[in-house]
Motif scaffolding. Sequence first.
Motif, PDB file in Angstrom:
ATOM      1  N   PHE A 116     -10.173  -8.210  -7.030  1.00 28.09           N
ATOM      2  CA  PHE A 116      -9.763  -8.453  -5.527  1.00 28.09           C
ATOM      3  C   PHE A 116      -8.521  -9.143  -5.558  1.00 28.09           C
ATOM      4  CE2 PHE A 116     -12.124 -12.235  -5.865  1.00 28.09           C
ATOM      5  CZ  PHE A 116     -11.455 -13.307  -4.965  1.00 28.09           C
ATOM      6  N   LYS A 117      -7.550  -8.579  -4.475  1.00 29.62           N
ATOM      7  CA  LYS A 117      -6.233  -9.271  -4.457  1.00 29.62           C
ATOM      8  C   LYS A 117      -5.954  -9.633  -3.125  1.00 29.62           C
ATOM      9  CE  LYS A 117      -3.846  -4.737  -3.762  1.00 29.62           C
ATOM     10  NZ  LYS A 117      -2.685  -3.570  -4.548  1.00 29.62           N
ATOM     11  N   LEU A 118      -5.184 -10.570  -2.772  1.00 30.72           N
ATOM     12  CA  LEU A 118      -4.614 -10.876  -1.675  1.00 30.72           C
ATOM     13  C   LEU A 118      -3.889  -9.914  -0.867  1.00 30.72           C
ATOM     14  CD1 LEU A 118      -4.617 -13.244   0.415  1.00 30.72           C
ATOM     15  CD2 LEU A 118      -2.743 -14.207  -0.704  1.00 30.72           C
ATOM     16  N   ILE A 119      -3.889  -9.449   0.415  1.00 31.87           N
ATOM     17  CA  ILE A 119      -3.068  -8.492   1.236  1.00 31.87           C
ATOM     18  C   ILE A 119      -2.426  -9.207   2.361  1.00 31.87           C
ATOM     19  CG2 ILE A 119      -4.252  -6.480   0.079  1.00 31.87           C
ATOM     20  CD1 ILE A 119      -5.749  -6.187   2.818  1.00 31.87           C
ATOM     21  N   ASN A 120      -2.853 -10.247   2.800  1.00 29.21           N
ATOM     22  CA  ASN A 120      -2.349 -10.960   4.048  1.00 29.21           C
ATOM     23  C   ASN A 120      -2.659 -12.493   4.208  1.00 29.21           C
ATOM     24  OD1 ASN A 120      -1.244 -11.113   6.860  1.00 29.21           O
ATOM     25  ND2 ASN A 120      -3.201 -11.555   7.499  1.00 29.21           N
ATOM     26  N   ASN A 121      -1.877 -13.259   4.307  1.00 28.89           N
ATOM     27  CA  ASN A 121      -1.973 -14.639   4.597  1.00 28.89           C
ATOM     28  C   ASN A 121      -0.814 -15.203   5.755  1.00 28.89           C
ATOM     29  OD1 ASN A 121      -2.211 -17.556   4.612  1.00 28.89           O
ATOM     30  ND2 ASN A 121      -1.079 -17.583   2.676  1.00 28.89           N
ATOM     31  N   ASP A 122      -1.495 -15.453   7.020  1.00 33.29           N
ATOM     32  CA  ASP A 122      -0.298 -15.468   8.097  1.00 33.29           C
ATOM     33  C   ASP A 122      -0.935 -16.842   8.709  1.00 33.29           C
ATOM     34  OD1 ASP A 122      -2.903 -15.315   9.400  1.00 33.29           O
ATOM     35  OD2 ASP A 122      -2.087 -13.590  10.442  1.00 33.29           O
ATOM     36  N   GLY A 123      -1.662 -17.818   7.940  1.00 29.30           N
ATOM     37  CA  GLY A 123      -1.829 -18.877   8.485  1.00 29.30           C
ATOM     38  C   GLY A 123      -3.312 -19.087   9.138  1.00 29.30           C
ATOM     39  N   THR A 124      -3.744 -17.975   9.649  1.00 24.89           N
ATOM     40  CA  THR A 124      -4.789 -18.064  10.398  1.00 24.89           C
ATOM     41  C   THR A 124      -5.762 -17.252   9.682  1.00 24.89           C
ATOM     42  OG1 THR A 124      -4.141 -16.403  11.926  1.00 24.89           O
ATOM     43  CG2 THR A 124      -3.612 -18.884  12.582  1.00 24.89           C
ATOM     44  N   GLN A 125      -5.309 -16.390   8.955  1.00 25.36           N
ATOM     45  CA  GLN A 125      -6.215 -15.248   8.304  1.00 25.36           C
ATOM     46  C   GLN A 125      -5.949 -15.053   6.981  1.00 25.36           C
ATOM     47  OE1 GLN A 125      -6.127 -10.834   9.161  1.00 25.36           O
ATOM     48  NE2 GLN A 125      -7.717 -11.601  10.601  1.00 25.36           N
ATOM     49  N   LEU A 126      -6.635 -15.194   6.164  1.00 22.99           N
ATOM     50  CA  LEU A 126      -6.663 -14.599   4.628  1.00 22.99           C
ATOM     51  C   LEU A 126      -7.469 -13.264   4.493  1.00 22.99           C
ATOM     52  CD1 LEU A 126      -7.413 -17.680   2.450  1.00 22.99           C
ATOM     53  CD2 LEU A 126      -5.242 -16.461   2.647  1.00 22.99           C
ATOM     54  N   SER A 127      -6.715 -12.147   3.979  1.00 25.44           N
ATOM     55  CA  SER A 127      -7.388 -10.915   3.894  1.00 25.44           C
ATOM     56  C   SER A 127      -7.110 -10.504   2.594  1.00 25.44           C
ATOM     57  CB  SER A 127      -6.844  -9.649   4.793  1.00 25.44           C
ATOM     58  OG  SER A 127      -6.912 -10.003   6.150  1.00 25.44           O
ATOM     59  N   PHE A 128      -8.276  -9.943   1.726  1.00 23.30           N
ATOM     60  CA  PHE A 128      -8.247  -9.423   0.547  1.00 23.30           C
ATOM     61  C   PHE A 128      -8.878  -7.911   0.154  1.00 23.30           C
ATOM     62  CE2 PHE A 128      -9.202 -13.955   0.523  1.00 23.30           C
ATOM     63  CZ  PHE A 128      -8.227 -14.479  -0.403  1.00 23.30           C
ATOM     64  N   ARG A 129      -8.552  -7.242  -0.746  1.00 23.28           N
ATOM     65  CA  ARG A 129      -8.876  -6.063  -0.706  1.00 23.28           C
ATOM     66  C   ARG A 129      -9.274  -5.868  -2.378  1.00 23.28           C
ATOM     67  NH1 ARG A 129      -5.752  -0.414   0.921  1.00 23.28           N
ATOM     68  NH2 ARG A 129      -7.027   1.174  -0.141  1.00 23.28           N
ATOM     69  N   ALA A 130     -10.369  -4.702  -2.423  1.00 23.45           N
ATOM     70  CA  ALA A 130     -11.022  -4.668  -3.724  1.00 23.45           C
ATOM     71  C   ALA A 130      -9.767  -3.845  -4.814  1.00 23.45           C
ATOM     72  CB  ALA A 130     -11.838  -3.614  -3.641  1.00 23.45           C
ATOM     73  N   ALA A 131      -9.640  -4.489  -5.881  1.00 23.82           N
ATOM     74  CA  ALA A 131      -8.635  -4.237  -6.866  1.00 23.82           C
ATOM     75  C   ALA A 131      -9.415  -3.857  -8.367  1.00 23.82           C
ATOM     76  CB  ALA A 131      -7.610  -5.135  -6.818  1.00 23.82           C
ATOM     77  N   ALA A 132      -8.656  -3.295  -9.296  1.00 24.13           N
ATOM     78  CA  ALA A 132      -8.771  -3.563 -10.646  1.00 24.13           C
ATOM     79  C   ALA A 132      -7.340  -3.692 -11.418  1.00 24.13           C
ATOM     80  CB  ALA A 132      -9.255  -2.048 -11.162  1.00 24.13           C
ATOM     81  N   ASP A 133      -7.499  -4.948 -11.799  1.00 28.27           N
ATOM     82  CA  ASP A 133      -6.145  -5.645 -12.299  1.00 28.27           C
ATOM     83  C   ASP A 133      -5.019  -5.571 -11.343  1.00 28.27           C
ATOM     84  OD1 ASP A 133      -7.046  -6.735 -14.705  1.00 28.27           O
ATOM     85  OD2 ASP A 133      -6.313  -5.164 -15.951  1.00 28.27           O
ATOM     86  N   ASN A 134      -5.205  -5.528  -9.936  1.00 31.00           N
ATOM     87  CA  ASN A 134      -4.290  -5.907  -9.027  1.00 31.00           C
ATOM     88  C   ASN A 134      -3.753  -4.410  -8.582  1.00 31.00           C
ATOM     89  OD1 ASN A 134      -4.127  -8.527  -7.934  1.00 31.00           O
ATOM     90  ND2 ASN A 134      -2.987  -8.792 -10.017  1.00 31.00           N
ATOM     91  N   ILE A 135      -4.717  -3.401  -9.001  1.00 34.11           N
ATOM     92  CA  ILE A 135      -4.454  -2.253  -8.530  1.00 34.11           C
ATOM     93  C   ILE A 135      -5.316  -1.734  -7.423  1.00 34.11           C
ATOM     94  CG2 ILE A 135      -4.189   0.421  -9.373  1.00 34.11           C
ATOM     95  CD1 ILE A 135      -3.155  -0.343 -11.904  1.00 34.11           C
ATOM     96  N   ALA A 136      -5.045  -0.997  -6.400  1.00 33.37           N
ATOM     97  CA  ALA A 136      -6.071  -0.829  -5.132  1.00 33.37           C
ATOM     98  C   ALA A 136      -7.171   0.180  -5.731  1.00 33.37           C
ATOM     99  CB  ALA A 136      -5.379  -0.378  -4.007  1.00 33.37           C
ATOM    100  N   VAL A 137      -8.313   0.093  -5.200  1.00 36.41           N
ATOM    101  CA  VAL A 137      -9.236   1.101  -5.475  1.00 36.41           C
ATOM    102  C   VAL A 137      -9.726   1.740  -4.331  1.00 36.41           C
ATOM    103  CG1 VAL A 137     -10.182  -0.154  -7.455  1.00 36.41           C
ATOM    104  CG2 VAL A 137     -11.360  -0.398  -5.406  1.00 36.41           C
ATOM    105  N   PHE A 138     -10.321   2.917  -4.411  1.00 28.79           N
ATOM    106  CA  PHE A 138     -10.743   3.955  -3.132  1.00 28.79           C
ATOM    107  C   PHE A 138     -12.103   4.578  -3.727  1.00 28.79           C
ATOM    108  CE2 PHE A 138      -6.497   3.299  -2.227  1.00 28.79           C
ATOM    109  CZ  PHE A 138      -6.349   3.501  -1.033  1.00 28.79           C
ATOM    110  N   PRO A 139     -13.106   4.532  -2.835  1.00 30.55           N
ATOM    111  CA  PRO A 139     -12.967   3.650  -1.683  1.00 30.55           C
ATOM    112  C   PRO A 139     -13.275   2.253  -1.928  1.00 30.55           C
ATOM    113  CG  PRO A 139     -15.390   4.636  -2.178  1.00 30.55           C
ATOM    114  CD  PRO A 139     -14.190   5.190  -3.184  1.00 30.55           C
ATOM    115  N   SER A 140     -12.795   1.627  -0.944  1.00 30.92           N
ATOM    116  CA  SER A 140     -12.438   0.043  -1.049  1.00 30.92           C
ATOM    117  C   SER A 140     -13.313  -0.946  -0.567  1.00 30.92           C
ATOM    118  CB  SER A 140     -11.011  -0.170  -0.482  1.00 30.92           C
ATOM    119  OG  SER A 140     -10.331  -1.402  -1.037  1.00 30.92           O
ATOM    120  N   GLY A 141     -13.213  -2.222  -0.971  1.00 32.19           N
ATOM    121  CA  GLY A 141     -13.906  -3.244  -0.221  1.00 32.19           C
ATOM    122  C   GLY A 141     -12.951  -4.150   0.215  1.00 32.19           C
TER     123      GLY A 141
END
Length: 422
Positions: A116-141
């Motif tokens: 998984f990799k970090l896709i958003n950090n705005d101070g009030t929220q951290l969002s991550f997305r499924a990845a394989a060596d930082n490459i996005a995967v579909f369908p995702s998590g």
Amino acid sequence: MHEKLQELITYTSEKFNLTDYELKRHHFFKEKHRLNETVYILNMEWFPREAIDEGDDFNPPGAISIDLDFHTKQLKDIVFVHGINRLEANLPEADQIEAAIEWVEQESGLEFGRQFKLINNDGTQLSFRAAADNIAVFPSGYIQLDFNEEGKLSQYSIHGTFPEEDKIRWEPFNLTSSQTENIVKQQCTLFEIPIVDQEKWLNVYGVSACFITNDGERIIAFEEVENDFSYTPLQTTLHWETIEERAFPAQDIDISTETTLEAALENKQPAESQHISEETQQNAISLVKAYLQSIKPEDSGKWKITSLRREASYLFAELKLAAGESRVINRKITIILDAATLQPVNHVDNVALLETFQVFKEAKEAKLSLAEAFNTLFQYVEITPVYVYSKTEDMYKLCGKIDCDYAIDATTGELITLDELN
């Protein structure tokens, strides 16, 4: 109380130091994963001991809703009502990003960067997305952490698919712009979009997003990837010569995911995770046609079934106009069948939605040719490496994700960003 349930309640109380809370309610749910699996979830609602129970499933400020995987104990969701977090537990805080990532790794069993990799950090929220060596995967998590004004955790959730390393087919990314030009050209189409603030339809050329296999030979549609194993694309036009009077009494539809302790203990994998056989497809098509004839007897040849899919104890048949439409919002009827008997039980027609656009002005005639539009748009097409799950091979394969953030006004030739059209 069943010993397994008691074990999970005790585990949760000790894990989050809930000595000042009492378990008020608990429920069981099932969550269908796209990779042919059903997961059973225990939801617990913990109230502060001093809180007043107002009933009607109302959770007071400071209450905590916690979801655990019934069989693995994995934390799936934790929500602090009104963002009030008084727990004396080892939970991440907004200003400790590295510690938050380590906490997510511990709770999920996943490895940051690898899965998984970090896709958003705005101070009030951290969002991550499924990845394989930082490459996005579909369908995702997806993983999300929200923090309150004090920087304390107010919500955590993890949903979707995170592939194991042995499910990844590692290979170098080979696709280039010149290699994919002819395939991308097939995705360039003319369509009408509604411009709501101007109450009009606009003709534009755009490039439909899709996936291309790493050898550049095949287009994979988003619907094929994002839907589960039961999704079956079709192109079957429904014809009849004589009108048969046949009644299909409408029934209420229940697609609730709530289940029982007994079902969770059994860990049964329901039929909705299974493929739709050829025989079931043909029987469903026949009954969908009979139902359509009963509600639209004059519409022989006007509709086609575009897909079948399972959900809960039903089959959903999606119908669109056989002649096709250029507008992005299409006329659609969904006919719902009992999955066991295949008897139609109800339908949903989006005609009411389309009526809201009746006052919109018709789109002006397109003056730009497809070739002219493509020559302009192609330079803005992005090809991004992604891993796409293959249902037939049970592996994630490297593909190129085709995107274009621009469209062209088919009348004026003006280049428009997609954000302007939303």
